[in-house]
Design an enzyme around this catalytic site. Structure first.
Site, PDB file in Angstrom:
ATOM      1  N   ARG A 203      39.366  46.337  39.129  1.00 33.13           N
ATOM      2  CA  ARG A 203      39.521  45.935  40.521  1.00 33.13           C
ATOM      3  C   ARG A 203      40.563  46.850  41.158  1.00 33.13           C
ATOM      4  O   ARG A 203      41.409  47.418  40.473  1.00 33.13           O
ATOM      5  CB  ARG A 203      39.980  44.480  40.623  1.00 33.13           C
ATOM      6  N   LYS A 227      42.992  38.660  36.953  1.00 36.37           N
ATOM      7  CA  LYS A 227      43.125  37.387  37.645  1.00 36.37           C
ATOM      8  C   LYS A 227      43.508  36.299  36.648  1.00 36.37           C
ATOM      9  O   LYS A 227      42.963  36.224  35.559  1.00 36.37           O
ATOM     10  CB  LYS A 227      41.803  37.008  38.324  1.00 36.37           C
ATOM     11  N   HIS A 289      35.659  48.612  45.548  1.00 34.70           N
ATOM     12  CA  HIS A 289      34.987  47.671  44.648  1.00 34.70           C
ATOM     13  C   HIS A 289      33.544  48.087  44.375  1.00 34.70           C
ATOM     14  O   HIS A 289      32.938  47.629  43.399  1.00 34.70           O
ATOM     15  CB  HIS A 289      35.015  46.265  45.240  1.00 34.70           C
ATOM     16  N   ARG A 292      33.269  49.612  41.008  1.00 33.66           N
ATOM     17  CA  ARG A 292      33.232  48.622  39.925  1.00 33.66           C
ATOM     18  C   ARG A 292      31.819  48.076  39.750  1.00 33.66           C
ATOM     19  O   ARG A 292      31.318  47.955  38.625  1.00 33.66           O
ATOM     20  CB  ARG A 292      34.217  47.496  40.237  1.00 33.66           C
ATOM     21  N   HIS A 315      35.595  38.556  33.122  1.00 32.98           N
ATOM     22  CA  HIS A 315      34.997  37.360  33.706  1.00 32.98           C
ATOM     23  C   HIS A 315      35.150  36.177  32.755  1.00 32.98           C
ATOM     24  O   HIS A 315      34.882  36.297  31.560  1.00 32.98           O
ATOM     25  CB  HIS A 315      33.508  37.589  33.994  1.00 32.98           C
ATOM     26  N   TYR A 324      24.999  41.288  37.709  1.00 34.26           N
ATOM     27  CA  TYR A 324      24.702  42.717  37.652  1.00 34.26           C
ATOM     28  C   TYR A 324      23.295  42.987  37.128  1.00 34.26           C
ATOM     29  O   TYR A 324      22.739  44.050  37.377  1.00 34.26           O
ATOM     30  CB  TYR A 324      25.739  43.433  36.782  1.00 34.26           C
TER      31      TYR A 324
END
Length: 357
Positions: A203, A227, A289, A292, A315, A324
């Site tokens: 990110r 995150k 982004h 990514r 994730h 994706y």
């Protein structure tokens, strides 16, 4: 509020919260030795301290009369940007459409009427999208929940939100050749920043917050804080190491602002990215982004599996990674359409039918 490991010392905990009468988020870093159980108890104490400030309001009040108190109360919990958006939506839409109704009487029919009236209010000669109206109605739903929890005797069991179909935009990614052209066309700082994002599939915040101790030049890895405050070690290639070595190590951050001792803001890099896009001859809209998304899709097309990609992207739920695969399907469909197989077969079948007749 949230309890998470302290990013500088994972053995300690930090609690993020918005204190009473404050618009800025505060962070409490607990001392070493505090267990997760004790941290949860401290978080409960902060919650109970906030609940003591609950207002006492009338059940028969209208939406306009209560919403201001709801905003004042929510400033202790929500981010300033969210509060600003809620205020704008209330002034432009909610107060005009639902403001004169009693909050306790709001139900699904009121929200259906809200959709009909709101869809006719145009902004820049464009009607609102379903996604926009759904966000606004969720603000109303949060307001009703606040009324139930804070107003004694408030009973509203008929309130519910109607369903709106939200059309997701078609995914757009860069090809491998376009990504290479974009990186090569950028200046030194922007090129290295884009290369780190592309190589590590990061990110933009993860790349911007990199410090020099986070880079292991011998093992060719970088440590990023994802995150939730979790650490993730990612491998990088030789070319990325070479480009990073060209930058000055006198700064704390690898990509540091020349004015402040902080990561370089994205607004300083947007102009360079746009210039690189034009120089590379890319017609697609390019943003950090997008790299990514593009590299994640190319990883799957090269034979990578979802579980490995989930670990690379950080994730928590594999359903987020499965998105994706949808991009791959769209890309394959587009490539098949470019081959013209459908048109060629249709034309051949028509000719065969004419010959048979």
């Amino acid at each position: 509020m949230a309890i998470r490991p302290y990013w500088r010392d994972p053995t300690r905990f930090q609690i993020d919260f918005y204190p009473v009468d404050s618009k800025t988020r505060k962070r409490t870093v607990l001392p070493p030795g505090i267990t997760k159980k004790t941290a949860i108890e401290i978080e409960k104490d902060l919650c109970s301290a906030k609940k003591n400030n609950q207002p006492r309001l009338s059940v028969s009040a209208t939406v306009n009369e209560l919403f201001r108190d709801y905003l004042a109360y929510s400033k202790n919990y929500l981010a300033p940007s969210t509060i600003k958006d809620v205020e704008m939506v209330f002034n432009n839409s909610i107060s005009k459409i639902l403001g004169d109704f009693r909050a306790e009487d709001l139900n699904r029919q009121h929200m259906n009427s809200y959709i009909k009236i709101r869809s006719k209010i145009k902004y820049r000669n464009r009607p609102p999208k379903n996604k926009t109206m759904l966000r606004e109605m969720r603000y109303v739903s949060a307001f009703i929940t606040w009324c139930r929890e804070n107003i004694r005797g408030f009973r509203n069991t008929d309130f519910s939100l109607p369903k709106l179909k939200v059309i997701k935009p078609k995914p757009i990614i860069l090809t491998f050749e376009e990504a290479i052209k974009l990186i090569v066309s950028a200046n030194q700082l922007t090129r290295t920043w884009l290369l780190v994002i592309t190589d590590g599939i990061l990110r933009k915040s993860e790349a911007s917050n990199l410090t020099w101790p986070d880079i292991d030049f011998e093992r060719k890895t970088i440590k990023v804080i994802q995150k939730g405050g979790e650490e993730n070690i990612k491998p990088i290639t030789d070319i990325t190491i070479t480009e990073i070595n060209k930058l000055s190590r006198r700064t704390k951050f690898v990509f540091q602002s020349p004015v402040k001792k902080a990561p370089a803001p994205l607004r300083d890099l947007r102009g360079s990215i746009e210039a690189a896009r034009k120089k590379a001859g890319i017609e697609k809209r390019v943003y950090p982004h997008l790299l990514r998304h593009s590299m994640s899709t190319l990883f799957l097309e090269a034979g990578g599996d979802l579980r490995t990609l989930q670990g690379i992207l950080g994730h928590s739920d594999i359903k987020m990674t499965e998105w994706y695969t949808q991009i791959m399907v769209e890309q394959k469909r587009k490539q098949l359409n470019n081959l013209g197989l459908d048109r060629a077969l249709t034309k051949a079948l028509e000719e065969q039918k004419n010959n048979d007749n």
